[in-house]
Design an enzyme around this catalytic site. Structure first.
Site, PDB file in Angstrom:
ATOM      1  N   LYS A 148       0.817  -1.223   0.000  1.00 55.07           N
ATOM      2  CA  LYS A 148       0.000   0.000   0.000  1.00 55.07           C
ATOM      3  C   LYS A 148       0.848   1.270   0.000  1.00 55.07           C
ATOM      4  CE  LYS A 148      -1.020  -0.482   4.891  1.00 55.07           C
ATOM      5  NZ  LYS A 148      -0.048   0.464   5.432  1.00 55.07           N
TER       6      LYS A 148
ATOM      7  N   ARG B  60      13.827  -3.245   8.620  1.00 52.77           N
ATOM      8  CA  ARG B  60      12.770  -2.654   9.456  1.00 52.77           C
ATOM      9  C   ARG B  60      12.599  -3.482  10.705  1.00 52.77           C
ATOM     10  NH1 ARG B  60       7.148  -0.480   6.818  1.00 52.77           N
ATOM     11  NH2 ARG B  60       6.300  -1.448   8.680  1.00 52.77           N
TER      12      ARG B  60
ATOM     13  N   ARG C 137      -7.254   2.385  11.200  1.00 54.04           N
ATOM     14  CA  ARG C 137      -7.023   0.944  11.331  1.00 54.04           C
ATOM     15  C   ARG C 137      -8.009   0.303  12.294  1.00 54.04           C
ATOM     16  NH1 ARG C 137      -1.251   1.486   9.664  1.00 54.04           N
ATOM     17  NH2 ARG C 137      -0.308  -0.555   9.625  1.00 54.04           N
TER      18      ARG C 137
ATOM     19  N   ARG D 167       0.956  -8.523  13.372  1.00 54.41           N
ATOM     20  CA  ARG D 167       0.388  -7.409  12.599  1.00 54.41           C
ATOM     21  C   ARG D 167      -0.735  -7.897  11.680  1.00 54.41           C
ATOM     22  NH1 ARG D 167       5.549  -5.667  10.047  1.00 54.41           N
ATOM     23  NH2 ARG D 167       4.391  -4.100   8.887  1.00 54.41           N
TER      24      ARG D 167
ATOM     25  N   ARG E 171      11.371  -8.353   2.636  1.00 54.82           N
ATOM     26  CA  ARG E 171      11.601  -6.927   2.896  1.00 54.82           C
ATOM     27  C   ARG E 171      12.490  -6.739   4.127  1.00 54.82           C
ATOM     28  NH1 ARG E 171       6.469  -3.004   3.732  1.00 54.82           N
ATOM     29  NH2 ARG E 171       6.593  -3.555   5.923  1.00 54.82           N
TER      30      ARG E 171
HETATM   31  P1  AMP Z   1       2.675   0.815   8.409  1.00 55.45           P
HETATM   32  O1  AMP Z   1       3.873   1.442   7.791  1.00 55.45           O
HETATM   33  O2  AMP Z   1       1.388   1.409   7.885  1.00 55.45           O
HETATM   34  O3  AMP Z   1       2.678  -0.689   8.316  1.00 55.45           O
HETATM   35  O4  AMP Z   1       2.713   1.174   9.966  1.00 55.45           O
HETATM   36  C1  AMP Z   1       3.804   0.755  10.773  1.00 55.45           C
HETATM   37  C2  AMP Z   1       3.411   0.763  12.252  1.00 55.45           C
HETATM   38  O5  AMP Z   1       3.053   2.095  12.644  1.00 55.45           O
HETATM   39  C3  AMP Z   1       2.206  -0.089  12.608  1.00 55.45           C
HETATM   40  O6  AMP Z   1       2.534  -1.462  12.805  1.00 55.45           O
HETATM   41  C4  AMP Z   1       1.758   0.585  13.914  1.00 55.45           C
HETATM   42  O7  AMP Z   1       2.612   0.244  14.985  1.00 55.45           O
HETATM   43  C5  AMP Z   1       1.989   2.065  13.595  1.00 55.45           C
HETATM   44  N1  AMP Z   1       0.784   2.670  12.972  1.00 55.45           N
HETATM   45  C6  AMP Z   1       0.659   3.154  11.701  1.00 55.45           C
HETATM   46  N2  AMP Z   1      -0.582   3.630  11.490  1.00 55.45           N
HETATM   47  C7  AMP Z   1      -1.273   3.439  12.653  1.00 55.45           C
HETATM   48  C8  AMP Z   1      -2.600   3.686  13.067  1.00 55.45           C
HETATM   49  N3  AMP Z   1      -3.512   4.208  12.228  1.00 55.45           N
HETATM   50  N4  AMP Z   1      -2.948   3.380  14.333  1.00 55.45           N
HETATM   51  C9  AMP Z   1      -2.056   2.843  15.186  1.00 55.45           C
HETATM   52  N5  AMP Z   1      -0.799   2.551  14.864  1.00 55.45           N
HETATM   53  C10 AMP Z   1      -0.391   2.840  13.604  1.00 55.45           C
END
Ligand code: AMP
Length: 192
Positions: free
Chosen positions: A14, A134, A89, A145, A128
Site C-alpha cells: 500500500k 525494518r 485501522r 500485525r 523486505r
Molecule cells: P505501516 O507502515 O502502515 O505498516 O505502519 C507501521 C506501524 O506504525 C504499525 O505497525 C503501527 O505500529 C503504527 N501505525 C501506523 N498507522 C497506525 C494507526 N492508524 N494506528 C495505530 N498505529 C499505527
C-alpha cells in the site's frame, strides 16, 4: 479534488502504491507509518513513545495517533485532497476521522482495499526484512500485525463497504500492474 484512503494488510504494497497514485493524481500521500518512522528516526518524544508499540507490531494508541492525523490533515497541502495510507485501522479511528472531516465539511470519495493472501504477505515481508532491516519485520511480529489487520482493520473495511465507497483491488502481481488496477478502480469509483 479527491480524498481517498488506502487500506491493506502489512506487505500488500500500500505504501508503494500510495506514492504512485499520489504522483499520478497530484494529491499528497500521507502515511501514518512513515510519520511515525520519521519521528522514531529523529528521536522526538512522539517517536520514542511510538517505537515501543511499533517494534511489537502493536497499534500506537489513539491518544497519540488521532491528534497526529488531525494535525497533518490540517496542513495546507492536504486542503484540496489527500490519500491517507495506514489510517484508520480501527473502528474508533473511523469515528475520529469522520469527525475531522465533518469539522472541515469534507467527505471521503473513495476507499481502496488492497487484497493479498496471508502466506504471500509473510513471504514478502520476510524478504523486505532482509532488504530494509525494518525492526517490525520479523516473523512473530509480522504474524501479530496480520492478526490485528484481520481482527480490527477488516471491520474498518466493512464500515466503508456499508457506506458504498469501498473498492477492492487485487494486490498480487507486478507493481506496475497493480498500479494500473488501482488507477482504473479509482476512475470507475469516481464515475459512480
Ligand atoms: P505501516 O507502515 O502502515 O505498516 O505502519 C507501521 C506501524 O506504525 C504499525 O505497525 C503501527 O505500529 C503504527 N501505525 C501506523 N498507522 C497506525 C494507526 N492508524 N494506528 C495505530 N498505529 C499505527
Amino acid at each position: 479534488m479527491t480524498r481517498m484512503l488506502i487500506i491493506g494488510p502489512p506487505g500488500s504494497g500500500k505504501g508503494t502504491q500510495a506514492e504512485r497514485i499520489s504522483e499520478r493524481l497530484g494529491v499528497v500521500a500521507i502515511s501514518t507509518g512513515d510519520i511515525f518512522r520519521a519521528n522514531v528516526k529523529g528521536e522526538t518524544p512522539l517517536g520514542i513513545e511510538a517505537k515501543k508499540y511499533m517494534d511489537a507490531g502493536d497499534f500506537v494508541p489513539d491518544s497519540v495517533t488521532n491528534d497526529m492525523v488531525r494535525d497533518r490533515l490540517s496542513q495546507p497541502d492536504a486542503e484540496n485532497g489527500f490519500l491517507l495510507d495506514g489510517y484508520p485501522r480501527t473502528t474508533a479511528q473511523v469515528d475520529y476521522l469522520d469527525q475531522i472531516l465533518a469539522d472541515g465539511q469534507q467527505e471521503l470519495d473513495v476507499v481502496l482495499q488492497l487484497t493479498a493472501d496471508d502466506e504471500e504477505l509473510v513471504a514478502r515481508l520476510l524478504g523486505r526484512a532482509k532488504e530494509t532491516g525494518r525492526s517490525d519485520d520479523n516473523e512473530a511480529v509480522i504474524r501479530h500485525r496480520l492478526d490485528l489487520y484481520h481482527g480490527q482493520t477488516e471491520a474498518v473495511v466493512a464500515k466503508y463497504a456499508e457506506r458504498g465507497i469501498l473498492t477492492k483491488v487485487d494486490g498480487i502481481g507486478g507493481i506496475d500492474e497493480v498500479t494500473e488496477r488501482v488507477l482504473t478502480a479509482i476512475e470507475s469509483a469516481k464515475a459512480v
